[in-house]
Design an enzyme around this catalytic site. Structure first.
Site, short mmCIF file in Angstrom:
data_model
loop_
_atom_site.label_atom_id
_atom_site.label_comp_id
_atom_site.label_asym_id
_atom_site.label_seq_id
_atom_site.Cartn_x
_atom_site.Cartn_y
_atom_site.Cartn_z
N TYR A 1 0.79 -1.23 0.00
CA TYR A 1 0.00 0.00 0.00
C TYR A 1 0.83 1.28 0.00
CZ TYR A 1 -4.82 -1.63 0.76
OH TYR A 1 -6.06 -2.16 0.63
N GLU A 2 0.26 2.32 -0.65
CA GLU A 2 0.78 3.70 -0.63
C GLU A 2 2.25 3.78 -1.02
OE1 GLU A 2 -1.58 5.52 -0.59
OE2 GLU A 2 -3.01 4.13 0.28
N GLY A 3 2.61 3.07 -2.06
CA GLY A 3 4.00 2.97 -2.46
C GLY A 3 4.62 1.78 -1.77
N GLN B 1 9.30 3.27 -0.63
CA GLN B 1 9.59 4.01 0.60
C GLN B 1 11.10 4.08 0.85
OE1 GLN B 1 6.93 5.44 1.95
NE2 GLN B 1 5.66 4.30 0.51
#
Length: 596
Positions: free
Chosen positions: A442-444, A449
């Site tokens: 999720y979210e990258g 990250q």
């Protein structure tokens, strides 16, 4: 059957003893009246809601999943989800940390963060419905026009309406520069938006009266790549003159994704068939606006895995104390029983303590970052706000990737405690493992990250943000370095800080010659950085526990034992990680594509 008890005692320890939140909030005029009693009351009531209302629906949601009526294009959520959400709204939980100007309660983010840990322990799939609305709220609050704020924020704050992020498309994944969704001006300030989005969490459901989609799309004259992306507000129902849901906007769920976990959340393929939307922020600056929502979501995803780590740990402990099997290697510990409880076995202790350390470290880490966000937003001193913002920027990719990696490890270890029973659905453990796996994506993804941390947050500013955080670590080391009782914590902390500094410089020098060196080192580098944060916080927690270990409260003895396990058993992973990061890109890039 699984169980869940909100970890209020440890939350109170982190907030009141470790972070001294009440003293910190007194420096923020907007939160100066928030005291320990208010914090404890909110957490106590939040824990009851999570455990009594949301947790009983976790297995229901996993078993039933969501259902799409292809004729009406309406998604039905699992039994009880809608009713639980209405209770959530009626109790005022959506407005907890929102701006009072739009109907919010204005409480600190650090309190809301702890509440969301409990919700995620109770039911991650359910929590994602209101959770995504916070990101939409943050984005509109910062980048919306006065008219957009007046119309949409009160409804998001109250929870009457929910929000989503519509970013990726089937052909582009993380590379949003490739997206094709189009936005054409309609001459009245609105845009006609056409395209398809995938992986949209909570994209369609019946739990709220309206859904506000934040959609990335391209204007007709947009430049190629990420520099040509704009952000649009696309409601499910177009508000009428009174601001109530009116005409249905043609943004529909075309299909539900069949997923490994989080079955209770409606992960949708969304089709925009000339839907009406309005620009948020400046043209072609959509990613700047969307990153407000994505950064909030990255902290939120870290909290999802922290919640799962805690609930998996609790259940594994309960099972290990009850399950009898074999005798202790050092002699029978329960001679009145046919075998000893498995908690007497060293490796069961290792698995339990791994999950416990990751939960307690993650709780301290996430609360620390949430408090820094409160300081960034509200401190009267501009320099304090800037320093806090730099620290939040540095730590956000770490909190997302490190906590979700740890959540995957911890839930797997907790399931292993059960042996074969852990693989069986009725115990609930295998659901925690399946639900935890998505959070690393999720979210990258966690690789994204890691690249963000090393490439953008550290090397791009020549390590300035890292040095600021390192100065805090060094100050603690110098203050406690002569305390013999603290040496088992301070010495490895200082050693890791020095090694990370050297590793950063080494990778930076290599990157001048070959940027692939950053890509090859990024993932192990982030885990080393995550351990530095954990070691810093565990050393502080150990100091408090040492001072109070003879108070008669066994909580401090347990905290000290957990800290010792972390430093002895988990922190040494950094030696391997540093060698991996230092090994360079050649061992990965030297394999010809044809040889794979």
């Amino acid at each position: 059957m699984p169980q869940y008890n909100p970890p209020l005692r440890d939350m109170q320890f982190v907030l009141h003893e470790l972070l001294k939140v009440e003293d910190e909030l007194k420096q923020l005029p907007v939160h100066a009246e928030v005291d320990t009693d208010i914090i404890n009351q909110v957490l106590d009531e939040g824990g009851k809601f999570a455990a009594e209302v949301v947790f009983p629906l976790n297995r229901v949601g996993d078993h039933e999943g969501c259902r799409l009526n292809k004729e009406t294009r309406v998604v039905q959520t699992p039994t009880g989800f809608r009713e639980a959400y209405q209770k959530y709204v009626e109790a005022g939980w959506p407005s907890l940390s929102c701006d009072p100007e739009f109907g919010g309660q204005g409480l600190p983010i650090v309190i809301n963060n702890s509440f969301y840990e409990m919700l995620n322990s109770a039911n991650q799939a359910w929590t994602m419905y209101p959770g995504l609305s916070h990101g939409a709220y943050e984005c509109l609050h910062e980048h919306g026009t006065p008219e957009q704020k007046a119309l949409y924020l009160p409804k998001l704050v109250s929870g009457e309406w929910t929000g989503t992020m519509c970013l990726t498309e089937s052909h582009c994944g993380t590379d949003l520069g490739l997206l094709r969704t189009k936005a054409e001006p309609q001459g009245d300030g609105s845009y006609r938006i056409t395209g398809g989005k995938i992986f949209i969490s909570a994209g369609e459901h019946e739990m709220s009266a309206n859904i506000i989609h934040l959609v990335l799309a391209r204007l007709p004259d947009a430049p190629a790549g990420t520099k040509g992306i704009s952000l649009f507000l696309v409601p499910k129902y177009l508000p009428d003159a009174a601001g109530n849901p009116g005409e249905r906007n043609p943004i529909f769920c075309g299909a539900l994704e069949e997923k490994m976990g989080i079955h209770g959340n409606s992960t949708c393929q969304m089709n925009l068939d000339g839907a009406t939307g309005w620009l948020i922020g400046e043209p072609n600056k959509g990613l700047n606006a969307m990153f407000v929502m994505m950064n909030a979501a990255r902290l939120g995803v870290g909290m999802q895995s922290l919640g799962l780590t805690e609930v998996a740990y609790q259940n594994a402990v309960a099972y290990a104390k009850d399950r009898v099997q074999m005798r202790s290697l050092s002699g029978a510990k329960a001679p009145d029983k046919p075998a000893d409880p498995i908690i007497v076995h060293p490796d069961v202790r290792r698995m339990l303590l791994t999950a416990r350390a990751f939960a307690e470290g993650g709780r301290a880490f996430s609360s620390y970052v949430a408090l820094q966000i409160d300081r960034e937003l509200n401190h009267p001193d501009e320099q304090v706000r800037k320093d806090a913002a730099d620290e939040v920027a540095l730590l956000t990719p770490i909190i997302k990737a490190f906590l979700t990696d740890n959540g995957w490890i911890a839930t797997s270890e907790a399931m292993q405690v059960y042996g074969g029973h852990g693989f069986i659905a009725e115990w609930g453990m295998e659901q925690f493992v399946r639900d935890a796996r998505i959070n690393m994506i999720y979210e990258g993804t966690n690789t994204i990250q890691s690249l963000d941390l090393l490439g953008r947050k550290i090397l791009m500013d020549n390590g300035a943000k890292l040095r600021k955080f390192g100065a805090k670590v060094q100050a603690f080391v110098e203050e406690n370095g002569t305390d013999e009782a603290m040496s088992e914590f301070v010495t490895p902390l200082a050693d890791l800080g020095e090694k990370l500094t050297k590793l950063t410089m080494e990778i930076g020098m290599k990157a001048f010659q070959n940027q692939d060196e950053v890509g090859a080192a990024a993932v192990p580098y982030l885990r080393v950085a995550g351990h530095l944060v954990f070691a810093f916080l565990f050393a502080q927690m150990a100091k408090i526990a040492l001072e109070k270990q003879d108070s008669g409260d066994d909580f401090y003895k347990a905290k000290l034992a957990t800290a010792r396990f972390y430093f002895a058993r988990l922190l040494p992973e950094t030696a391997m990680l540093i060698r991996q990061a230092r090994s360079g890109a050649a061992n990965e890039m030297g394999m010809a594509e044809a040889w794979f």
